[in-house]
Scaffold this motif. Sequence first.
Motif, short mmCIF file in Angstrom:
data_model
loop_
_atom_site.label_atom_id
_atom_site.label_comp_id
_atom_site.label_asym_id
_atom_site.label_seq_id
_atom_site.Cartn_x
_atom_site.Cartn_y
_atom_site.Cartn_z
N ALA A 1 -19.30 -28.26 37.81
CA ALA A 1 -18.19 -27.86 36.94
C ALA A 1 -16.99 -28.80 37.11
CB ALA A 1 -17.77 -26.42 37.26
N PRO A 2 -16.28 -29.07 36.03
CA PRO A 2 -15.09 -29.93 36.13
C PRO A 2 -13.95 -29.22 36.84
CG PRO A 2 -15.26 -29.01 33.93
CD PRO A 2 -16.52 -28.61 34.65
N ASP A 3 -13.01 -30.00 37.34
CA ASP A 3 -11.83 -29.44 38.01
C ASP A 3 -10.91 -28.82 36.95
OD1 ASP A 3 -9.65 -28.83 39.56
OD2 ASP A 3 -9.03 -30.91 39.89
N VAL A 4 -10.65 -27.53 37.08
CA VAL A 4 -9.80 -26.82 36.11
C VAL A 4 -8.56 -26.22 36.79
CG1 VAL A 4 -11.63 -26.33 34.44
CG2 VAL A 4 -11.24 -24.75 36.34
N ASP B 1 -17.03 -27.34 28.54
CA ASP B 1 -17.23 -27.25 29.99
C ASP B 1 -15.99 -26.74 30.70
OD1 ASP B 1 -19.83 -28.10 29.83
OD2 ASP B 1 -19.43 -30.15 30.46
N LEU B 2 -14.82 -27.19 30.27
CA LEU B 2 -13.57 -26.70 30.86
C LEU B 2 -13.44 -25.20 30.64
CD1 LEU B 2 -11.15 -29.57 29.72
CD2 LEU B 2 -11.98 -29.18 32.04
N LEU B 3 -13.75 -24.75 29.43
CA LEU B 3 -13.66 -23.32 29.12
C LEU B 3 -14.66 -22.52 29.95
CD1 LEU B 3 -13.26 -23.54 25.26
CD2 LEU B 3 -11.63 -22.47 26.82
N ALA B 4 -15.88 -23.04 30.08
CA ALA B 4 -16.89 -22.34 30.88
C ALA B 4 -16.43 -22.22 32.33
CB ALA B 4 -18.22 -23.08 30.80
N ALA B 5 -15.85 -23.29 32.86
CA ALA B 5 -15.36 -23.26 34.24
C ALA B 5 -14.19 -22.29 34.41
CB ALA B 5 -14.95 -24.67 34.68
N LEU B 6 -13.47 -22.03 33.34
CA LEU B 6 -12.35 -21.08 33.37
C LEU B 6 -12.81 -19.65 33.08
CD1 LEU B 6 -9.80 -23.35 31.50
CD2 LEU B 6 -9.48 -22.46 33.83
N GLY B 7 -14.11 -19.45 32.91
CA GLY B 7 -14.64 -18.11 32.63
C GLY B 7 -14.74 -17.78 31.17
N GLY B 8 -14.49 -18.77 30.29
CA GLY B 8 -14.61 -18.56 28.85
C GLY B 8 -16.06 -18.65 28.40
N GLU C 1 -13.28 -37.42 28.54
CA GLU C 1 -12.63 -36.40 29.35
C GLU C 1 -11.17 -36.21 28.96
OE1 GLU C 1 -16.28 -37.70 31.02
OE2 GLU C 1 -14.49 -38.90 30.53
N GLN C 2 -10.46 -37.29 28.72
CA GLN C 2 -9.06 -37.19 28.31
C GLN C 2 -8.94 -36.47 26.97
OE1 GLN C 2 -8.32 -41.46 28.62
NE2 GLN C 2 -6.71 -41.08 30.14
N MET C 3 -9.82 -36.82 26.05
CA MET C 3 -9.79 -36.17 24.74
C MET C 3 -10.14 -34.69 24.85
SD MET C 3 -9.10 -37.69 21.82
CE MET C 3 -8.25 -39.24 21.58
N GLY C 4 -11.12 -34.38 25.69
CA GLY C 4 -11.51 -32.99 25.87
C GLY C 4 -10.38 -32.15 26.45
N GLU C 5 -9.61 -32.73 27.36
CA GLU C 5 -8.47 -32.01 27.95
C GLU C 5 -7.37 -31.79 26.91
OE1 GLU C 5 -7.40 -34.42 31.27
OE2 GLU C 5 -9.15 -33.84 32.47
N SER C 6 -7.10 -32.81 26.10
CA SER C 6 -6.10 -32.66 25.04
C SER C 6 -6.54 -31.60 24.03
CB SER C 6 -5.87 -33.99 24.32
OG SER C 6 -5.35 -34.96 25.20
N LEU C 7 -7.83 -31.56 23.75
CA LEU C 7 -8.36 -30.58 22.80
C LEU C 7 -8.24 -29.17 23.37
CD1 LEU C 7 -9.66 -30.08 20.09
CD2 LEU C 7 -11.89 -30.64 21.10
N LEU C 8 -8.42 -29.01 24.67
CA LEU C 8 -8.23 -27.70 25.29
C LEU C 8 -6.80 -27.22 25.09
CD1 LEU C 8 -9.13 -25.27 26.95
CD2 LEU C 8 -8.66 -26.61 29.03
N GLU C 9 -5.84 -28.11 25.24
CA GLU C 9 -4.43 -27.75 25.03
C GLU C 9 -4.20 -27.29 23.59
OE1 GLU C 9 -2.10 -27.32 27.14
OE2 GLU C 9 -3.00 -28.22 28.93
N LEU C 10 -4.87 -27.97 22.64
CA LEU C 10 -4.73 -27.57 21.24
C LEU C 10 -5.39 -26.20 21.02
CD1 LEU C 10 -3.69 -28.35 18.44
CD2 LEU C 10 -5.88 -29.48 18.01
N CYS C 11 -6.49 -25.93 21.73
CA CYS C 11 -7.13 -24.62 21.64
C CYS C 11 -6.16 -23.52 22.10
CB CYS C 11 -8.38 -24.58 22.51
SG CYS C 11 -9.78 -25.50 21.86
N ILE C 12 -5.47 -23.76 23.20
CA ILE C 12 -4.53 -22.77 23.74
C ILE C 12 -3.39 -22.54 22.76
CG2 ILE C 12 -2.92 -22.27 25.62
CD1 ILE C 12 -4.80 -23.94 27.45
#
Length: 545
Positions: free
Chosen positions: A97-100, A330-337, A506-517
């Motif tokens: 799992a990625p670092d969240v 993957d970030l969401l899964a690691a956060l329990g999503g 990875e950078q794009m995926g993190e930015s996309l997570l912020e847009l999801c929030i």
Amino acid sequence: MLLRVHPADDLIVALHDLPAGKTAVLEGQPWTLKEPIQAKHKFAARDFVAGDLATMYGVTVGRATQNISAGALVHTHNLKHEAAAFSGKKQHMAWSAPDVSRWKNRTFQGYKRHHGPAGTANHWLVIPLVFCENRNLAFMREALTRALGYAQSSPYERYAQRLADGYRNGQDLTSLASLELDALASPLPLFPNVSGIKFLEHGLGCGGTRQDAIALCNLLAGYIASPNVAGATILSLGCQHAQVSLLQESLSTLYPHYNKPLHIFEQQKSNSERDMMARAIRTTFEGVALANEQSREPCPLSDLIVGVECGGSDGFSGISANPAIGHTADLLAALGGAPVLSEFPELCGVEQSLCDRCVTPELADRFVHLMRTYEGAAQACGSGFDANPSPGNIRDGLITDAIKSAGAAKKGGTSSVVDVLDYGEPIRKHGGLTLYCTPGNDVESTTALAGAGCNLMLFSTGLGTPTGNPICPTLKISTNSTLMKRMSDILDFDTGAIISGEQSVEQMGESLLELCIATASGTYIPKAVALGQDDFLPWKRGVSL
């Protein structure tokens, strides 16, 4: 300029247009190009003999139909679809799992529900159980959306009106050509805490098989029970296959804790149509007013159920947008999503890796069963998964279903598969990927994902598409910056920096997570939502690729 997606690949992707005769070099290996290679397309990394298998993304994606020289274009004239065999779980694939930690204490501003995850929106639904009620649905839509302030003022209607007014006042056609479209006008609703009243018009409910009626009722039950829905009004004729009792059975079986307002009106039991409509409009108004009493409050990111989808895909989809979405998953899964991957015809060729990611052999076996049953139904009609790529896909480099599928599966990231579900079943498991059986048809698939409980969707596109959903905010992710600049009015996020090398997946995926929030919190409004793109298309469980 060039990309080998996986070390085992013998197809090379052109990231820019390459002329014939050019010597292209990657990882110290040169090729003299036998013909022009357009961006997104592939050329042979080795000499192929007719019958040889081709590999991309590390999996079999086709079989050569003729000899192909190294440096030659690989396309439909010399490669046909071929996929590797699969047979359940063969090995255990441990997930790293990625670092969240940076999102550990983050929340989104959502609508809490008595049971289950919070909503990212707060809609009221009006649903016909049968197409016979679509006329009454249209009357309710016109009456309520305008009166309650949800009707969006179309810039096209205003533009046409200005053209008509100008012509009426003596302006010639040349001067009228200089008129420009106005910006979108934001509605000012009477009930600001209610995201909207949505009307799920469809052409089903009667005339099909009993199984069709059950599938429709299961889907509609999912929309009614969605975390993004506060309550619903049901319009029934009375004599159709999709009986009120079938819908109630679906709700009680699939959603035993359901306790939201549900108002049912059956025309054949009413004194008159006018009487039924007056009662339906009044009751809906009262329901929306009560739903408005709820406001957004902090909710855990583990409440996010995110469907991942692609449509209008191109040769960059599996290289930029889909892997970025996969990292977000993957970030969401690691956060329990709960990330959810659908479109089973577009998983052809990567079945074994998905089986090996399943947490139990039983889940892998269910995935195999659903895939083989689906493929068998397609073949019984004289088709097959190999017929999935559209003319637009092929034109932009997705020349076999296996190539398209290997790139499409990247949206699902790398987390363990914690559940495998058939169409109409509700999503229950968090902390990993759910595989959800839907067609590859964009709107049939997004319709199913929202009905399964997704409260947010990420939708990649390389050619551009306006697709949205009535109740589930849908973010449109562009695979390339050229498309983003040209269609920024319908797209939300650009992953073209991956192609240019300016940012990592990875950078794009993190930015996309912020847009999801931000989207889940209502602080960012997706273009499909702002444009009122409410696509709803139930799957009739026939063959749809």
